[in-house]
Design an enzyme around this catalytic site. Sequence first.
Site, PDB file in Angstrom:
ATOM      1  N   ASP A 186      79.815  58.556  48.942  1.00  0.00           N
ATOM      2  CA  ASP A 186      80.189  57.149  48.975  1.00  0.00           C
ATOM      3  C   ASP A 186      80.270  56.706  50.427  1.00  0.00           C
ATOM      4  OD1 ASP A 186      80.803  54.659  47.964  1.00  0.00           O
ATOM      5  OD2 ASP A 186      82.725  55.240  47.089  1.00  0.00           O
ATOM      6  N   ASP A 187      80.245  55.392  50.627  1.00  0.00           N
ATOM      7  CA  ASP A 187      80.344  54.874  51.983  1.00  0.00           C
ATOM      8  C   ASP A 187      81.752  55.043  52.539  1.00  0.00           C
ATOM      9  OD1 ASP A 187      81.397  52.968  50.214  1.00  0.00           O
ATOM     10  OD2 ASP A 187      80.517  51.258  51.248  1.00  0.00           O
ATOM     11  N   ASP A 224      88.946  54.342  50.382  1.00  0.00           N
ATOM     12  CA  ASP A 224      89.964  53.425  50.883  1.00  0.00           C
ATOM     13  C   ASP A 224      91.321  53.806  50.296  1.00  0.00           C
ATOM     14  OD1 ASP A 224      91.597  51.199  51.507  1.00  0.00           O
ATOM     15  OD2 ASP A 224      89.919  49.817  51.430  1.00  0.00           O
TER      16      ASP A 224
END
Length: 158
Positions: A91-92, A95
């Site tokens: 994933d980028d 969070d």
Amino acid sequence: MAEKYYTVTWDQLHRDAKALAWRLLDRGPWSGIVAITRGGLIPAAVVARELDCRLIETVSIVTYDEEAKGAPRVVKAPAAAGDGSGWLVVDDLVDTGTTARVVRALLPKAHFATVYAKPAGKPLVETFITEVSQDTWILFPWDTEPQFIAPIARSAVK
């Protein structure tokens, strides 16, 4: 607390995703890569190229309905990845960890890697490249356009 912004260019994203591949090289070989859509698609493509991995699966989790955050919902499961054994999840960003927790439940034996990690989500990933503060909003290249920005000193609270 004021939000901070961290702008990531296409060049930087490519370099950081390639750095992620370097970190993952000795942990393979991988059966395949699961890209978390949509943000993980481009980093997963770079990592797949660098690791010479041809089998790419996707998982899609929706946590927002328009602008209201809701309960995470799997809209496309990563069927080909089984329980994740031998698979790499990319994933980028991690969070708060909401999406990562859902994917971990689906693929408990996969190796989880992100390009960027915030403190709240960092414990959910094994490999990442850059840590950013929880109050930093990352502006990815697919979400932005180049424009003039005033110097930080002009916008700092005094």
